[in-house]
Design a protein around this motif. Structure first.
Motif, PDB file in Angstrom:
ATOM      1  N   MET A 231       0.857  -1.058   0.001  1.00 11.82           N
ATOM      2  CA  MET A 231      -0.032   0.009   0.056  1.00 11.82           C
ATOM      3  C   MET A 231       0.953   1.373   0.066  1.00 11.82           C
ATOM      4  N   TRP A 232       2.225   1.085   0.801  1.00  9.05           N
ATOM      5  CA  TRP A 232       2.828   2.317   0.660  1.00  9.05           C
ATOM      6  C   TRP A 232       3.415   2.545  -0.626  1.00  9.05           C
ATOM      7  N   GLY A 233       3.615   1.417  -1.160  1.00 11.65           N
ATOM      8  CA  GLY A 233       4.307   1.479  -2.813  1.00 11.65           C
ATOM      9  C   GLY A 233       3.298   2.166  -3.733  1.00 11.65           C
ATOM     10  N   LEU A 234       2.069   1.860  -3.307  1.00 14.65           N
ATOM     11  CA  LEU A 234       0.690   2.143  -4.464  1.00 14.65           C
ATOM     12  C   LEU A 234       0.619   3.498  -4.055  1.00 14.65           C
ATOM     13  N   ASP A 235       0.748   3.875  -2.740  1.00 19.27           N
ATOM     14  CA  ASP A 235       0.603   5.603  -2.763  1.00 19.27           C
ATOM     15  C   ASP A 235       1.644   6.263  -3.320  1.00 19.27           C
ATOM     16  N   ASN A 236       2.818   5.932  -3.306  1.00 18.09           N
ATOM     17  CA  ASN A 236       3.910   6.417  -3.782  1.00 18.09           C
ATOM     18  C   ASN A 236       3.751   6.532  -5.403  1.00 18.09           C
ATOM     19  N   LEU A 237       3.321   5.347  -5.955  1.00 18.68           N
ATOM     20  CA  LEU A 237       3.268   5.283  -7.449  1.00 18.68           C
ATOM     21  C   LEU A 237       2.049   6.262  -7.820  1.00 18.68           C
ATOM     22  N   MET A 238       0.941   6.407  -7.052  1.00 19.51           N
ATOM     23  CA  MET A 238       0.053   7.447  -7.242  1.00 19.51           C
ATOM     24  C   MET A 238       0.388   8.885  -7.297  1.00 19.51           C
ATOM     25  N   ARG A 239       1.267   9.235  -6.401  1.00 14.36           N
ATOM     26  CA  ARG A 239       2.024  10.487  -6.295  1.00 14.36           C
ATOM     27  C   ARG A 239       2.828  10.766  -7.400  1.00 14.36           C
ATOM     28  N   THR A 240       3.506   9.663  -7.971  1.00 11.32           N
ATOM     29  CA  THR A 240       4.335   9.874  -9.430  1.00 11.32           C
ATOM     30  C   THR A 240       3.085  10.388 -10.401  1.00 11.32           C
ATOM     31  N   LEU A 241       2.276   9.745 -10.464  1.00 15.10           N
ATOM     32  CA  LEU A 241       1.361  10.085 -11.561  1.00 15.10           C
ATOM     33  C   LEU A 241       0.511  11.360 -11.110  1.00 15.10           C
ATOM     34  N   GLY A 242       0.235  11.374 -10.124  1.00 17.33           N
ATOM     35  CA  GLY A 242      -0.273  12.647  -9.679  1.00 17.33           C
ATOM     36  C   GLY A 242       0.698  14.115  -9.954  1.00 17.33           C
ATOM     37  N   SER A 243       1.920  13.826  -9.881  1.00 22.68           N
ATOM     38  CA  SER A 243       2.669  14.791 -10.235  1.00 22.68           C
ATOM     39  C   SER A 243       2.836  15.259 -11.574  1.00 22.68           C
ATOM     40  N   LEU A 244       2.430  14.331 -12.571  1.00 19.58           N
ATOM     41  CA  LEU A 244       2.287  14.497 -13.954  1.00 19.58           C
ATOM     42  C   LEU A 244       0.914  15.006 -14.320  1.00 19.58           C
ATOM     43  N   THR A 245      -0.072  15.045 -13.377  1.00 14.50           N
ATOM     44  CA  THR A 245      -1.397  15.306 -13.943  1.00 14.50           C
ATOM     45  C   THR A 245      -1.802  16.603 -13.296  1.00 14.50           C
ATOM     46  N   ASN A 246      -0.980  17.340 -12.588  1.00 16.50           N
ATOM     47  CA  ASN A 246      -1.605  18.509 -11.712  1.00 16.50           C
ATOM     48  C   ASN A 246      -2.442  18.035 -10.810  1.00 16.50           C
ATOM     49  N   LYS A 247      -2.969  16.791 -10.465  1.00 16.99           N
ATOM     50  CA  LYS A 247      -3.922  16.319  -9.691  1.00 16.99           C
ATOM     51  C   LYS A 247      -3.288  16.275  -8.310  1.00 16.99           C
ATOM     52  N   GLY A 248      -2.027  16.441  -8.406  1.00 16.16           N
ATOM     53  CA  GLY A 248      -1.271  16.041  -6.986  1.00 16.16           C
ATOM     54  C   GLY A 248      -1.719  14.649  -6.460  1.00 16.16           C
ATOM     55  N   THR A 249      -2.179  14.547  -5.301  1.00 19.10           N
ATOM     56  CA  THR A 249      -2.364  13.310  -4.804  1.00 19.10           C
ATOM     57  C   THR A 249      -4.030  12.921  -4.393  1.00 19.10           C
ATOM     58  N   SER A 250      -4.687  14.217  -4.868  1.00 25.00           N
ATOM     59  CA  SER A 250      -6.223  14.212  -4.291  1.00 25.00           C
ATOM     60  C   SER A 250      -6.928  13.024  -4.875  1.00 25.00           C
ATOM     61  N   GLU A 251      -6.592  12.674  -5.876  1.00 25.13           N
ATOM     62  CA  GLU A 251      -7.410  11.221  -6.515  1.00 25.13           C
ATOM     63  C   GLU A 251      -7.005  10.107  -5.813  1.00 25.13           C
ATOM     64  N   GLY A 252      -7.862   9.822  -4.507  1.00 24.55           N
ATOM     65  CA  GLY A 252      -7.732   8.901  -3.967  1.00 24.55           C
ATOM     66  C   GLY A 252      -6.595   8.358  -3.070  1.00 24.55           C
ATOM     67  N   SER A 253      -5.748   9.298  -3.049  1.00 23.51           N
ATOM     68  CA  SER A 253      -4.838   9.202  -2.114  1.00 23.51           C
ATOM     69  C   SER A 253      -5.097   8.685  -0.605  1.00 23.51           C
ATOM     70  N   ASN A 254      -4.352   7.867  -0.100  1.00 23.67           N
ATOM     71  CA  ASN A 254      -4.666   7.308   1.371  1.00 23.67           C
ATOM     72  C   ASN A 254      -4.060   8.245   2.327  1.00 23.67           C
ATOM     73  N   GLU A 255      -4.799   9.086   2.828  1.00 25.87           N
ATOM     74  CA  GLU A 255      -3.868  10.063   3.739  1.00 25.87           C
ATOM     75  C   GLU A 255      -3.401   9.083   5.012  1.00 25.87           C
ATOM     76  N   CYS A 256      -3.845   7.913   5.245  1.00 23.49           N
ATOM     77  CA  CYS A 256      -3.558   7.378   6.440  1.00 23.49           C
ATOM     78  C   CYS A 256      -2.341   6.670   6.486  1.00 23.49           C
ATOM     79  N   LEU A 257      -1.435   6.579   5.156  1.00 25.99           N
ATOM     80  CA  LEU A 257      -0.182   5.845   5.294  1.00 25.99           C
ATOM     81  C   LEU A 257       0.831   6.779   5.815  1.00 25.99           C
TER      82      LEU A 257
END
Ligand code: I3P
Length: 451
Positions: A425-451
């Motif tokens: 899950m930690w890896g998935l969160d980091n992966l989503m941040r990577t993609l988020g940084s490319l879409t200007n969506k940051g991590t808002s899309e489903g990022s798990n704030e509990c990690l």
């Protein structure tokens, strides 16, 4: 049977060594003692001392020192939270401390074995091509315009042609010969009891929609195969990326086994050498072999597995070119750039990927299967094509193992031997941040704030 081997077999029989197990052990023992004397010679040369000054015991002691399996402990700096903010990205690599400590091994010289893997073809390919593998036809293609190809170890999935009217397909990764074409829109994967159990347990789980369809075990040419959906169906000249998830790529039981009964692998030593001639320790150079956990841990620290909880294994682009030279791809910047190139900086595709990942993340959080399994060596497979269609699938469950009754995993806390955490899950969160940084969506899309 060649004459020599027949002679040896007779001699063994006469000496009372009947039965495959005994003669196998005999061969291994002979191999070990031959290796010991080779090592003694190498050691003497290295140290420029006379042969008579060394004895086999010293060599065996040296081998045993080199056989220690390092234990990796991942500890977050200053506290238990692993939440990473966008602005913390630059620090991700430094924010986890890796303690490589030697764990003790009790073993006798007689249990040391040198192993050669039958799966060493990849390293030859990679050496020759530096990761850009030349595609070759797997079988006769009836399609006139768009042939498909076979490549050894690119990304972890084999594909049937999207044209579907032929059975020409590609194996993008894994052990050679693992895949066969199935019926229309399906493939066959070499049987693994572990993976079969996973597919069975996944039926009815919330994750079922995110894994390939499973149609049971079938037999082909006398061998069992798992019958499943071809994920490339409905894509036109797709681009494919394989990301291996988690902070660890080997099972805890592999560490225990290597400690109790270390097996030295020459092929893994050679693969290590190809990437970095200074990676093996002096002892490993001497023995010209390493244990598998040692190799796997080295791969993990070299790539982003330890620092980000995922790594890029391979990419096949729409133009047919394939790339596997990601062993040293570690920094967040490099990974971001690779994702950008892969998606041709197309925000529709990147957004699609991100929203698929968010759905996967939600499903993982409520999955009973995920809670009760140590997920090791499993990948997320990204597929898109020129129509902007994009999908992400969870694949490869050969090393995904059920926990003892009653035990569950968090999948985001650090791994320490015994807790079986995998950091998925930690890896998935980091992966989503990577993609988020490319879409200007940051991590808002489903990022798990509990990690
Ligand atoms: C291989 C990779 C595979 C692993 C294989 C390694 O290294 O880590 O995942 O197979 O072990 O050699 P590389 O990517 O550097 O080629 P498993 O996941 O099945 O353990 P193997 O050589 O024992 O097959």
């Amino acid at each position: 049977m060649p004459k020599e081997r027949e002679k040896r077999r007779k001699a063994s029989k006469e000496a009372g060594l009947s039965g495959a197990g005994i003669s196998d052990g005999f061969v291994k023992e002979r191999r070990t003692s031959r290796r010991a004397s080779e090592l003694r010679d190498e050691l003497c040369q290295a140290k420029e001392v006379k042969l008579s000054e060394f004895n086999t015991t010293q060599v065996q002691t040296s081998m045993m020192e080199a056989l220690r399996v390092p234990q990796v402990t991942i500890t977050p700096d200053g506290g238990c939270s692993r939440e990473i903010q966008q602005e913390d990205w630059a620090d991700v690599e430094g924010s986890l401390r890796r303690k490589l400590s030697n764990s003790s091994i009790s073993s006798t010289g007689s249990s040391i074995m040198l192993e050669e893997s039958e799966d060493d073809i990849l390293s030859d390919n990679e050496t020759k091509s530096k990761g850009n593998i030349t595609l070759e036809h797997l079988c006769e293609d009836t399609s006139e315009s768009k042939p498909w190809w076979k490549i050894k170890t690119i990304v972890n999935w084999p594909f049937v042609s999207p044209q579907r009217r032929n059975l020409s397909w590609v194996q993008l990764a894994g052990h050679k010969g693992n895949f066969k074409a199935g019926g229309e829109g399906t493939i066959l994967k070499k049987f693994s009891e572990n993976e079969k159990l996973c597919f069975e347990r996944l039926q009815g789980d919330v994750l079922q929609d995110f894994v390939p369809g499973y149609y049971g075990v079938v037999e082909r040419d006398g061998d069992p195969f798992l019958h499943m959906t071809d994920l490339l169906v409905n894509f036109d000249r797709p681009s494919v990326m394989d990301c291996k998830m988690g902070v660890r790529t080997y099972l805890e039981e592999e560490v225990v086994r290597a400690r109790e009964r270390p097996k030295l692998r020459r092929d893994l030593f050679d693969k290590m050498l190809e990437v970095d001639s200074e990676a093996p320790s002096p002892q490993e150079h001497l023995q010209r072999a390493v244990t598998k956990p040692r190799y796997m841990q080295w791969r993990e620290t070299l790539s982003s597995t330890h620092t980000l909880g995922f790594r890029i294994e391979g990419i096949k682009k729409a133009d047919g070119t394939c790339h596997t030279d990601f062993k040293k791809t570690r920094s967040k910047e490099d990974i971001t750039q690779i994702f950008r190139d892969f998606a041709t900086n197309n925000t529709n595709i990147l957004n699609s990927y991100l929203s698929k990942l968010a759905k996967i993340q939600q499903a993982l959080m409520s999955s009973e299967f995920f809670k009760r399994h140590e997920v090791i060596g499993s990948s997320l497979l990204f597929i898109h094509d020129h129509t902007d269609r994009a999908e992400v699938w969870l694949i490869d469950f050969g090393k995904t193992t059920a926990l003892p009754e009653g035990q569950t995993l968090d999948h985001s806390i650090p791994w320490q031997e015994g807790n079986r955490e995998d950091g998925y899950m930690w890896g998935l969160d980091n992966l989503m941040r990577t993609l988020g940084s490319l879409t200007n969506k940051g991590t808002s899309e489903g990022s798990n704030e509990c990690l």
